[in-house]
Scaffold this motif. Structure first.
Motif, PDB file in Angstrom:
ATOM      1  N   CYS A   1      -3.450   5.138  10.321  1.00 11.56           N
ATOM      2  CA  CYS A   1      -3.081   4.290   9.181  1.00 11.56           C
ATOM      3  C   CYS A   1      -2.736   5.126   7.947  1.00 11.56           C
ATOM      4  CB  CYS A   1      -4.218   3.330   8.847  1.00 11.56           C
ATOM      5  SG  CYS A   1      -4.745   2.292  10.227  1.00 11.56           S
ATOM      6  N   GLY A   2      -3.505   6.217   7.746  1.00 10.89           N
ATOM      7  CA  GLY A   2      -3.313   7.044   6.567  1.00 10.89           C
ATOM      8  C   GLY A   2      -2.012   7.813   6.542  1.00 10.89           C
ATOM      9  N   ASN A   3      -1.277   7.820   7.653  1.00  7.10           N
ATOM     10  CA  ASN A   3       0.017   8.502   7.655  1.00  7.10           C
ATOM     11  C   ASN A   3       1.019   7.808   6.738  1.00  7.10           C
ATOM     12  OD1 ASN A   3      -1.049  10.245   9.492  1.00  7.10           O
ATOM     13  ND2 ASN A   3       0.214   9.609  11.228  1.00  7.10           N
ATOM     14  N   CYS A   4       0.861   6.506   6.577  1.00  5.65           N
ATOM     15  CA  CYS A   4       1.782   5.746   5.724  1.00  5.65           C
ATOM     16  C   CYS A   4       1.073   5.098   4.531  1.00  5.65           C
ATOM     17  CB  CYS A   4       2.479   4.650   6.525  1.00  5.65           C
ATOM     18  SG  CYS A   4       3.507   5.251   7.880  1.00  5.65           S
ATOM     19  N   HIS A   5      -0.177   4.693   4.741  1.00  2.80           N
ATOM     20  CA  HIS A   5      -0.914   3.972   3.703  1.00  2.80           C
ATOM     21  C   HIS A   5      -1.829   4.943   2.952  1.00  2.80           C
ATOM     22  CE1 HIS A   5       0.341   0.010   5.208  1.00  2.80           C
ATOM     23  NE2 HIS A   5       0.190   0.522   6.423  1.00  2.80           N
ATOM     24  N   SER A   6      -1.594   5.081   1.657  1.00  5.42           N
ATOM     25  CA  SER A   6      -2.418   5.970   0.833  1.00  5.42           C
ATOM     26  C   SER A   6      -3.633   5.212   0.302  1.00  5.42           C
ATOM     27  CB  SER A   6      -1.597   6.511  -0.344  1.00  5.42           C
ATOM     28  OG  SER A   6      -1.233   5.445  -1.212  1.00  5.42           O
ATOM     29  N   ASN A   7      -4.515   5.922  -0.381  1.00  5.92           N
ATOM     30  CA  ASN A   7      -5.704   5.278  -0.951  1.00  5.92           C
ATOM     31  C   ASN A   7      -5.346   4.303  -2.062  1.00  5.92           C
ATOM     32  OD1 ASN A   7      -7.543   6.568   0.728  1.00  5.92           O
ATOM     33  ND2 ASN A   7      -7.774   8.325  -0.645  1.00  5.92           N
ATOM     34  N   THR A   8      -4.296   4.627  -2.815  1.00  5.48           N
ATOM     35  CA  THR A   8      -3.931   3.787  -3.961  1.00  5.48           C
ATOM     36  C   THR A   8      -2.854   2.767  -3.628  1.00  5.48           C
ATOM     37  OG1 THR A   8      -2.365   5.489  -4.676  1.00  5.48           O
ATOM     38  CG2 THR A   8      -4.577   5.553  -5.635  1.00  5.48           C
ATOM     39  N   GLY A   9      -2.011   3.068  -2.641  1.00  4.85           N
ATOM     40  CA  GLY A   9      -0.933   2.150  -2.300  1.00  4.85           C
ATOM     41  C   GLY A   9       0.216   2.220  -3.285  1.00  4.85           C
ATOM     42  N   SER A  10       1.215   1.395  -3.053  1.00  4.51           N
ATOM     43  CA  SER A  10       2.395   1.338  -3.918  1.00  4.51           C
ATOM     44  C   SER A  10       2.947  -0.081  -3.866  1.00  4.51           C
ATOM     45  CB  SER A  10       3.447   2.341  -3.435  1.00  4.51           C
ATOM     46  OG  SER A  10       4.004   1.915  -2.196  1.00  4.51           O
ATOM     47  N   PRO A  11       3.929  -0.396  -4.706  1.00  6.73           N
ATOM     48  CA  PRO A  11       4.503  -1.753  -4.659  1.00  6.73           C
ATOM     49  C   PRO A  11       5.071  -2.121  -3.290  1.00  6.73           C
ATOM     50  CG  PRO A  11       5.152  -0.640  -6.683  1.00  6.73           C
ATOM     51  CD  PRO A  11       4.471   0.391  -5.833  1.00  6.73           C
ATOM     52  N   ASP A  12       5.519  -1.122  -2.536  1.00  6.78           N
ATOM     53  CA  ASP A  12       6.141  -1.396  -1.235  1.00  6.78           C
ATOM     54  C   ASP A  12       5.178  -1.255  -0.056  1.00  6.78           C
ATOM     55  OD1 ASP A  12       8.674  -1.819  -2.431  1.00  6.78           O
ATOM     56  OD2 ASP A  12       8.994   0.354  -2.519  1.00  6.78           O
ATOM     57  N   VAL A  13       4.178  -0.387  -0.212  1.00  2.34           N
ATOM     58  CA  VAL A  13       3.242  -0.118   0.889  1.00  2.34           C
ATOM     59  C   VAL A  13       1.815  -0.332   0.386  1.00  2.34           C
ATOM     60  CG1 VAL A  13       2.428   1.566   2.575  1.00  2.34           C
ATOM     61  CG2 VAL A  13       4.828   1.582   1.864  1.00  2.34           C
ATOM     62  N   PRO A  14       1.082  -1.282   0.955  1.00  2.00           N
ATOM     63  CA  PRO A  14      -0.291  -1.531   0.480  1.00  2.00           C
ATOM     64  C   PRO A  14      -1.206  -0.342   0.748  1.00  2.00           C
ATOM     65  CG  PRO A  14       0.139  -2.757   2.499  1.00  2.00           C
ATOM     66  CD  PRO A  14       1.454  -2.171   2.071  1.00  2.00           C
ATOM     67  N   SER A  15      -2.303  -0.283   0.024  1.00  2.00           N
ATOM     68  CA  SER A  15      -3.275   0.788   0.221  1.00  2.00           C
ATOM     69  C   SER A  15      -3.870   0.691   1.622  1.00  2.00           C
ATOM     70  CB  SER A  15      -4.394   0.690  -0.820  1.00  2.00           C
ATOM     71  OG  SER A  15      -5.174  -0.478  -0.596  1.00  2.00           O
ATOM     72  N   VAL A  16      -4.460   1.787   2.079  1.00  2.00           N
ATOM     73  CA  VAL A  16      -5.047   1.793   3.414  1.00  2.00           C
ATOM     74  C   VAL A  16      -6.179   0.773   3.505  1.00  2.00           C
ATOM     75  CG1 VAL A  16      -6.674   3.666   2.882  1.00  2.00           C
ATOM     76  CG2 VAL A  16      -5.926   3.298   5.251  1.00  2.00           C
ATOM     77  N   ARG A  17      -6.890   0.584   2.406  1.00  2.00           N
ATOM     78  CA  ARG A  17      -7.975  -0.406   2.390  1.00  2.00           C
ATOM     79  C   ARG A  17      -7.431  -1.817   2.577  1.00  2.00           C
ATOM     80  NH1 ARG A  17      -9.862  -4.044  -1.181  1.00  2.00           N
ATOM     81  NH2 ARG A  17     -12.099  -4.484  -1.259  1.00  2.00           N
ATOM     82  N   ASP A  18      -6.417  -2.166   1.774  1.00  2.00           N
ATOM     83  CA  ASP A  18      -5.861  -3.519   1.851  1.00  2.00           C
ATOM     84  C   ASP A  18      -5.175  -3.763   3.191  1.00  2.00           C
ATOM     85  OD1 ASP A  18      -6.790  -4.043  -0.670  1.00  2.00           O
ATOM     86  OD2 ASP A  18      -4.874  -3.660  -1.674  1.00  2.00           O
ATOM     87  N   ALA A  19      -4.464  -2.753   3.677  1.00  2.00           N
ATOM     88  CA  ALA A  19      -3.761  -2.907   4.950  1.00  2.00           C
ATOM     89  C   ALA A  19      -4.749  -3.112   6.099  1.00  2.00           C
ATOM     90  CB  ALA A  19      -2.891  -1.679   5.214  1.00  2.00           C
TER      91      ALA A  19
END
Length: 238
Positions: A135-153
């Motif tokens: 999951c962490g390959n695309c989802h960061s800890n903070t997320g972005s407008p286009d990609v949710p954070s790893v927690r939310d995802a």
């Protein structure tokens, strides 16, 4: 002369620190009329212990703080940014920041069995990721407008099967997350809104509500003093 000065220095070092005097009266400003609270009368004559009103005393030997240290005039961005300056040290933080998640205990093999080896139960379809990835390959800890954070995802996926855990609130976190020992915690604190969906006023009472609720609850319990809805003028000065 040197001996005298040395003696005074040693005496000053050994003497106990002078504690701040208990305030005699406290002025609470209020749009409905200011309130002059006789602090020493309640503490000394009624023998009300500090922790009855000062919550920070409940779980340790912290010195009582002014009520406004915790209860703001408004729970807004300024308070969130500046409130840390109201406390003598960081040991007070855990009075409100009561839980932090630690290491995640996730049994991937067990979930493969539950999903009958259908990876897309949790992972994206091939049009997004051809092969399942971390999951962490695309989802960061903070997320972005286009990609949710790893927690939310992750939570969006988890809740589809584990809605009972999410409904349980903080207790529902423990099957997957190891909780931090907050008595020795010294890291960063998670923003309140990450876990709490409540309105701000339900998380931290503003100054007026905190004072009023504290006073009225005590007076109603004792059935003494101003405790009726018509008793406002007994405390509030126009």
């Amino acid at each position: 002369m040197l001996t005298v000065l040395l003696g005074l220095a040693v005496a000053g070092y050994l003497s106990p620190e002078k504690k701040e005097k208990i305030p005699v009266r406290v002025l609470f400003k209020n749009s409905g009329g200011n309130v002059i609270f006789n602090h020493i009368f309640h503490h000394r004559d009624y023998k009300i212990p500090c922790e009855k009103c000062h919550h920070e005393r409940e779980s340790g030997d912290h010195e009582p703080l002014p009520c406004g240290s915790c209860h703001p005039e408004a729970f807004d961005r300024d308070y969130v940014r500046e409130h840390i300056r109201s406390f003598p040290d960081t040991s007070y933080c855990v009075q409100c920041h009561h839980a932090e998640l630690g290491k995640l205990n996730f049994d991937h093999a067990a979930h493969e069995d539950y999903a009958d080896e259908d990876c897309q139960t949790c992972h994206h379809s091939p049009d997004i990721e051809e092969e399942p990835q971390k999951c962490g390959n695309c989802h960061s800890n903070t997320g972005s407008p286009d990609v949710p954070s790893v927690r939310d995802a992750a939570h969006d996926r988890c809740i589809t099967c584990h809605d009972d855990m999410f409904e349980a609130g903080l207790k529902g976190c423990t099957p997957c997350h190891k909780m931090q020992d907050m008595s020795h915690y010294s890291g960063d604190f998670t923003a309140c809104g990450q876990c709490h969906q409540n309105n701000d006023k339900d998380l931290v009472l503003n100054r007026t509500s905190a004072f009023h609720d504290q006073c009225m609850d005590c007076h109603k319990e004792l059935q003494r003093g101003p405790y009726k809805d018509s008793d406002c003028s007994k405390c509030h000065i126009k």
